[in-house]
Design a protein around this motif. Structure first.
Motif, PDB file in Angstrom:
ATOM      1  N   PHE A   1       0.857  -1.181   0.000  1.00 50.82           N
ATOM      2  CA  PHE A   1       0.000   0.000   0.000  1.00 50.82           C
ATOM      3  C   PHE A   1       0.893   1.231   0.000  1.00 50.82           C
ATOM      4  CE2 PHE A   1      -2.561   3.067   2.605  1.00 50.82           C
ATOM      5  CZ  PHE A   1      -3.587   3.245   1.693  1.00 50.82           C
ATOM      6  N   LEU A   2       0.597   2.192  -0.843  1.00 52.21           N
ATOM      7  CA  LEU A   2       1.422   3.403  -0.966  1.00 52.21           C
ATOM      8  C   LEU A   2       0.685   4.618  -0.434  1.00 52.21           C
ATOM      9  CD1 LEU A   2       3.877   5.029  -2.103  1.00 52.21           C
ATOM     10  CD2 LEU A   2       2.592   5.178  -4.264  1.00 52.21           C
ATOM     11  N   ILE A   3       1.371   5.388   0.422  1.00 49.63           N
ATOM     12  CA  ILE A   3       0.877   6.704   0.820  1.00 49.63           C
ATOM     13  C   ILE A   3       1.990   7.728   0.599  1.00 49.63           C
ATOM     14  CG2 ILE A   3      -0.821   5.892   2.506  1.00 49.63           C
ATOM     15  CD1 ILE A   3       1.204   6.487   4.721  1.00 49.63           C
ATOM     16  N   GLU A   4       1.623   8.930   0.246  1.00 51.60           N
ATOM     17  CA  GLU A   4       2.571  10.034   0.128  1.00 51.60           C
ATOM     18  C   GLU A   4       2.533  10.847   1.412  1.00 51.60           C
ATOM     19  OE1 GLU A   4       3.627  11.465  -4.319  1.00 51.60           O
ATOM     20  OE2 GLU A   4       1.841  12.359  -3.422  1.00 51.60           O
ATOM     21  N   THR A   5       3.699  11.110   1.956  1.00 48.95           N
ATOM     22  CA  THR A   5       3.792  11.910   3.168  1.00 48.95           C
ATOM     23  C   THR A   5       4.445  13.247   2.838  1.00 48.95           C
ATOM     24  OG1 THR A   5       5.954  10.988   3.767  1.00 48.95           O
ATOM     25  CG2 THR A   5       4.003   9.843   4.573  1.00 48.95           C
ATOM     26  N   ASP A   6       4.426  14.131   3.781  1.00 43.47           N
ATOM     27  CA  ASP A   6       5.058  15.431   3.622  1.00 43.47           C
ATOM     28  C   ASP A   6       5.366  15.965   5.012  1.00 43.47           C
ATOM     29  OD1 ASP A   6       6.107  17.581   2.317  1.00 43.47           O
ATOM     30  OD2 ASP A   6       4.274  18.124   1.253  1.00 43.47           O
ATOM     31  N   TYR A   7       6.185  17.000   5.070  1.00 40.24           N
ATOM     32  CA  TYR A   7       6.507  17.620   6.353  1.00 40.24           C
ATOM     33  C   TYR A   7       5.234  18.196   6.969  1.00 40.24           C
ATOM     34  CZ  TYR A   7       8.584  20.879   9.710  1.00 40.24           C
ATOM     35  OH  TYR A   7       8.911  21.569  10.846  1.00 40.24           O
ATOM     36  N   MET A   8       4.904  17.759   8.199  1.00 38.59           N
ATOM     37  CA  MET A   8       3.707  18.196   8.907  1.00 38.59           C
ATOM     38  C   MET A   8       2.448  17.910   8.089  1.00 38.59           C
ATOM     39  SD  MET A   8       5.055  21.682  10.829  1.00 38.59           S
ATOM     40  CE  MET A   8       3.590  21.820  11.846  1.00 38.59           C
ATOM     41  N   SER A   9       2.367  16.694   7.547  1.00 32.89           N
ATOM     42  CA  SER A   9       1.210  16.261   6.764  1.00 32.89           C
ATOM     43  C   SER A   9      -0.071  16.300   7.593  1.00 32.89           C
ATOM     44  CB  SER A   9       1.400  14.826   6.261  1.00 32.89           C
ATOM     45  OG  SER A   9       2.398  14.743   5.288  1.00 32.89           O
ATOM     46  N   ASN A  10      -1.181  16.491   6.902  1.00 36.95           N
ATOM     47  CA  ASN A  10      -2.493  16.320   7.512  1.00 36.95           C
ATOM     48  C   ASN A  10      -2.750  14.822   7.618  1.00 36.95           C
ATOM     49  OD1 ASN A  10      -5.158  16.185   8.258  1.00 36.95           O
ATOM     50  ND2 ASN A  10      -5.908  17.556   6.660  1.00 36.95           N
ATOM     51  N   MET A  11      -2.914  14.297   8.821  1.00 36.15           N
ATOM     52  CA  MET A  11      -3.054  12.860   9.025  1.00 36.15           C
ATOM     53  C   MET A  11      -4.438  12.335   8.659  1.00 36.15           C
ATOM     54  SD  MET A  11      -0.259  11.331  10.134  1.00 36.15           S
ATOM     55  CE  MET A  11       0.846  12.361   9.161  1.00 36.15           C
ATOM     56  N   GLU A  12      -5.460  13.180   8.660  1.00 32.05           N
ATOM     57  CA  GLU A  12      -6.823  12.687   8.497  1.00 32.05           C
ATOM     58  C   GLU A  12      -7.064  11.975   7.167  1.00 32.05           C
ATOM     59  OE1 GLU A  12      -9.069  12.280  10.835  1.00 32.05           O
ATOM     60  OE2 GLU A  12      -7.444  13.017  12.100  1.00 32.05           O
ATOM     61  N   PRO A  13      -6.660  12.546   6.021  1.00 32.15           N
ATOM     62  CA  PRO A  13      -6.865  11.817   4.756  1.00 32.15           C
ATOM     63  C   PRO A  13      -6.116  10.483   4.722  1.00 32.15           C
ATOM     64  CG  PRO A  13      -6.372  14.125   4.334  1.00 32.15           C
ATOM     65  CD  PRO A  13      -6.097  13.882   5.775  1.00 32.15           C
ATOM     66  N   LEU A  14      -4.938  10.436   5.361  1.00 31.12           N
ATOM     67  CA  LEU A  14      -4.173   9.191   5.406  1.00 31.12           C
ATOM     68  C   LEU A  14      -4.845   8.167   6.312  1.00 31.12           C
ATOM     69  CD1 LEU A  14      -0.529  10.590   5.713  1.00 31.12           C
ATOM     70  CD2 LEU A  14      -1.719   9.848   3.641  1.00 31.12           C
ATOM     71  N   ARG A  15      -5.478   8.640   7.386  1.00 27.58           N
ATOM     72  CA  ARG A  15      -6.091   7.738   8.360  1.00 27.58           C
ATOM     73  C   ARG A  15      -7.157   6.848   7.706  1.00 27.58           C
ATOM     74  NH1 ARG A  15      -6.071   8.621  13.653  1.00 27.58           N
ATOM     75  NH2 ARG A  15      -5.695  10.850  13.308  1.00 27.58           N
ATOM     76  N   THR A  16      -8.007   7.460   6.897  1.00 20.63           N
ATOM     77  CA  THR A  16      -9.086   6.704   6.265  1.00 20.63           C
ATOM     78  C   THR A  16      -8.544   5.618   5.353  1.00 20.63           C
ATOM     79  OG1 THR A  16     -10.495   8.667   6.337  1.00 20.63           O
ATOM     80  CG2 THR A  16     -11.151   6.900   4.839  1.00 20.63           C
ATOM     81  N   ARG A  17      -7.533   5.942   4.564  1.00 23.10           N
ATOM     82  CA  ARG A  17      -6.968   4.985   3.619  1.00 23.10           C
ATOM     83  C   ARG A  17      -6.230   3.864   4.357  1.00 23.10           C
ATOM     84  NH1 ARG A  17      -3.083   7.575   0.013  1.00 23.10           N
ATOM     85  NH2 ARG A  17      -3.338   5.688  -1.224  1.00 23.10           N
TER      86      ARG A  17
END
Length: 375
Positions: free
Chosen positions: A346-362
């Motif tokens: 499974f691939l997610i894109e991260t960034d410095y101080m990312s918003n975690m909410e969109p990642l949480r659902t996936r």
């Protein structure tokens, strides 16, 4: 949390303050570096305090883009942002390796805009062969000579051999920590293993080895978890955002293995003792499995060994939005993991101080899929 684990977690949370206190107590000069491809033993043998550089996840990038292109890795830009704001005043020197494009490009920028008493570039070879090991040995000898000029002291073979033995012991202890996660009911969280690894990038290796030994003793006395979580491997470059590790493990999963530069890659090797120390360092460090200096085949060998030994049920690739080296490897590495090992990725894109909410659902959906498969 045990006392030793709490000290290590606090070190990661408050790195600059911890380093400032160490410097005041020891009066040692501190030399920073990027990535585990720089042989710390060389810095340590010079009587200096090595520090692996990472940004604090505390404030937005406001000044770095005046010097660095905005499309470069946000973790590098955040690091530089904090450096030019004076938040790394403990540093007396820096070694920047030939590595990813962003860090390699940073050398000239750092030299022009934040000159330190010691600013060095280390040319790390791309491939492992007898010729590149010979080249890297000579490159380490060049850096050794510059360190001697900087400190005014000779770095003896004896001091290098002592440093190698100390660091080998430290890496062995970190591998013992990592091996604990092979248990059906892992006694540590992935976040705890991350904090144990990253605190070692800041503290003196003798002190950190003692903390690891204390922690291993304390962990033996822990009660086993009541449930066996979904067993994950987390792969990426610099996955330093503790919020991501916490979020993944709060959804019914445990990161029992990792393939990150600030984790397992840093203690994956052992330096041969009793031989020419510079050649031994070159041979060991050229094998560190980072994307910018290792083939996909070697990276797959490293990851597949962890998948098999730690009973992994799924792999999460957490790749920084602008990390091209990791992105180049991802398609082939993911394909091999799925086709040869039968493990979902499974691939997610991260960034410095990312918003975690969109990642949480996936991530929740991926973990739920793995839970359903395991029933």
């Amino acid at each position: 949390m045990s006392k030793a684990l709490e000290i290590m977690a606090d070190t990661v949370r408050n790195g600059p303050d911890v380093l400032a206190r160490i410097k005041a107590r020891t009066s040692k000069k501190m030399v920073g570096y990027f990535f585990p491809v720089v042989p710390e033993e060389l810095i340590y043998a010079a009587g200096l305090h090595p520090v692996q550089i990472y940004p604090l996840l505390q404030e937005m990038i406001t000044e770095a883009d005046a010097h660095l292109q905005s499309y470069l890795c946000s973790y590098v830009r955040a690091t530089w942002d904090q450096v030019i704001k004076g938040k790394a005043s403990y540093l007396d020197g820096i070694i920047i390796p030939r590595s990813c494009e962003a860090v390699t490009f940073l050398y000239q920028t750092w030299k022009r805009n934040n000159p330190l008493p010691f600013t060095e570039y280390l040319n790390v070879p791309w491939k492992k062969s007898e010729n590149t090991i010979l080249f890297f040995t000579k490159e380490l000898e060049r850096v050794k000579n510059h360190l001697e000029t900087f400190t005014g002291k000779r770095i003896s073979s004896e001091s290098l051999e002592k440093a190698i033995a100390l660091y080998n012991r430290h890496r062995s202890l970190m591998r013992k920590v990592y091996d604990l996660q092979k248990a059906d009911f892992p006694p540590l969280s992935g976040l705890e293993t991350l904090q144990m690894a990253m605190s070692g990038f800041l503290l003196d290796k003798e002190e950190h080895s003692q903390l690891l030994e204390e922690a291993l003793t304390e962990i033996e006395q822990r009660s086993a978890p009541l449930e066996s979580p979904v067993r994950l491997l987390l792969s990426g470059g610099c996955v330093i955002d503790v919020r991501l590790w916490e979020m993944i493990e709060s959804r019914g999963a445990s990161i029992v293995a990792n393939d990150v530069a600030n984790g397992a890659r840093a203690f994956s090797h052992t330096v041969e003792e009793g031989q020419d120390p510079l050649a031994s360092l070159a041979r060991a460090y050229i094998s560190v499995p980072c994307a910018f200096n290792t083939s996909v085949a070697d990276r797959f060998a490293f990851v597949s060994a962890a998948i098999k030994s730690h009973g992994i049920k799924g792999v999460i690739f957490a790749i920084n939005r602008n990390c091209e080296t990791e992105k180049f490897d991802y398609p082939e590495l993911s394909r091999k993991i799925k086709e040869k090992l039968g493990i979902p990725t499974f691939l997610i894109e991260t960034d410095y101080m990312s918003n975690m909410e969109p990642l949480r659902t996936r991530i929740e959906a991926f973990i739920e899929m793995l839970q359903d498969e395991g029933e």
